[in-house]
Scaffold this active site. Structure first.
Site, short mmCIF file in Angstrom:
data_model
loop_
_atom_site.label_atom_id
_atom_site.label_comp_id
_atom_site.label_asym_id
_atom_site.label_seq_id
_atom_site.Cartn_x
_atom_site.Cartn_y
_atom_site.Cartn_z
CG LEU A 242 -1.26 -3.37 2.70
CD1 LEU A 242 -0.22 -4.38 3.15
CD2 LEU A 242 -2.65 -3.78 3.16
N PRO A 243 -1.55 0.69 4.66
CG PRO A 243 -2.65 0.75 6.73
CD PRO A 243 -2.24 -0.19 5.64
CB THR B 119 2.00 6.44 0.18
OG1 THR B 119 1.10 6.75 -0.88
CG2 THR B 119 3.08 7.50 0.25
CE LYS C 172 1.08 9.62 -2.64
NZ LYS C 172 -0.10 10.35 -3.05
CE LYS D 270 1.92 6.77 4.88
NZ LYS D 270 1.34 5.77 3.99
#
Ligand code: NAD
Length: 297
Positions: A63-64, A94, A169, A244
């Site tokens: 998902l976003p 992420t 990440k 983001k």
């Protein structure tokens, strides 16, 4: 036969779910966009996220952002109530490490093992099954998930406990953003002073400025085939998603009293680019426009 529920079938999740089906897993998929459900070859469609999470051995989400993940699992009508205790949960989105730990903790209270397993390798990696998985959580969970990771990726790293995959990440993507902005800046400087961007790229690739962005993801249009800059910056990794991730880097830095001056500047540059150039839905290498506005046309 391992059954897999998969939710989030966007640029990354769609091809990842298709690769699981191709590898022989029985896959049940769901997305809020119905057309994406039908587009996953070899998988069956679920009527809701809860349906996709019911009666499966492994449940994967892609998902976003953190708020989507929190809501999917522990929001009103979240899937936590329908997941079996034996189901292994793998979130490949992420997101911020804090939300990753919060959701994993809530599932652990129900006896469910969850891994955070963000990926690197972009949409091409998702399609070709060559992603790198950066996993946080228990070794036992990773061992159970390994056959799925191998079906979707080429490299699997165990970063540490829950949330560690997200931290690794965030560090990687902050460095990527800094490298991309620096590469775009150097190319624009050279071109403005009369150099050919392809020739300059070749020189720097073989010199000490060589880096991944310059070598395989060149931001200057026409220098490399098959990259986002040579198809109008369509597809790839969206500027909005990079912005983001840089926000996640900033949050992580604040919560750990770390100094990230270059990361903060990169965040500012990508956000300015998204707003000023309307580039949020373009690949992040379009940051080149910020340094060479003529390219925008
Ligand atoms: P995307 O926007 O293309 O896909 C996200 C999908 O999630 C959408 O189809 C959306 O409809 C769906 N969705 C959102 N909320 C949902 C819900 N509650 N239930 C069901 N479906 C829901 O994004 P993407 O490019 O596939 O990226 C997904 C994640 O992977 C992000 O966290 C991103 O940062 C990360 N990532 C992306 C890339 C890349 O190159 N695109 C590379 C590495 C990591």
């Amino acid at each position: 036969m391992t059954t897999v529920g998969f939710v989030g079938l966007g640029n990354m999740g769609g091809p990842m779910a298709a690769n699981l089906a191709k590898a022989g897993f029985t896959v049940k998929v769901f997305d809020l966009v119905p057309a994406l459900i039908a587009g996953v070859e070899g998988a069956s469609g679920a009527g809701s996220a809860r349906d996709a999470a019911t009666g499966v051995d492994v449940f994967v989400s892609m998902l976003p952002a953190g708020r989507h993940v929190e809501s999917l699992y522990i929001g009103a009508d979240g899937v936590a109530d329908v997941l079996g205790k034996e189901t292994l949960v793998i979130d490949c989105s992420t997101i911020d490490p804090g939300t990753a730990r919060k959701v994993a903790g809530a599932l652990a209270d129900r006896g469910i093992t969850m891994l955070d397993a963000p990926v690197s390798g972009g949409t091409a990696g998702a399609q070709n099954g060559t992603l790198t998985f950066i996993v946080g959580g228990s070794q036992a969970g990773l061992d159970r998930g390994r056959p799925l990771f191998e079906a979707m990726g080429a490299n699997i790293y165990h970063a540490g406990d829950s949330g560690s995959g997200q931290i690794a990440k965030v560090c990687n993507n902050m460095l990527l953003a800094i490298c991309m902005a620096g590469t775009a800046e150097a190319l624009a400087l050279g071109v403005r002073n009369g150099l050919d961007p392809a020739k300059l790229s070749e020189i720097m690739q073989k010199s000490s400025g060589g880096n991944w962005c310059l070598n395989v993801y060149n931001p200057w249009p026409g220098v490399q085939d098959g990259v986002a800059s040579s198809r109008g910056y369509s597809g790839g990794f969206l500027t909005d998603l990079m912005t983001k991730d840089l926000g996640l880097a900033l949050e992580t830095a604040v919560s750990s009293a770390s100094s990230i001056p270059m990361g903060s500047l990169a965040r500012n540059l990508f956000q300015t680019h998204a707003l000023a150039n309307g580039a949020g839905r373009l690949d992040f290498s379009s940051i080149q426009w910020l340094y060479a506005p003529d390219l925008k046309g």
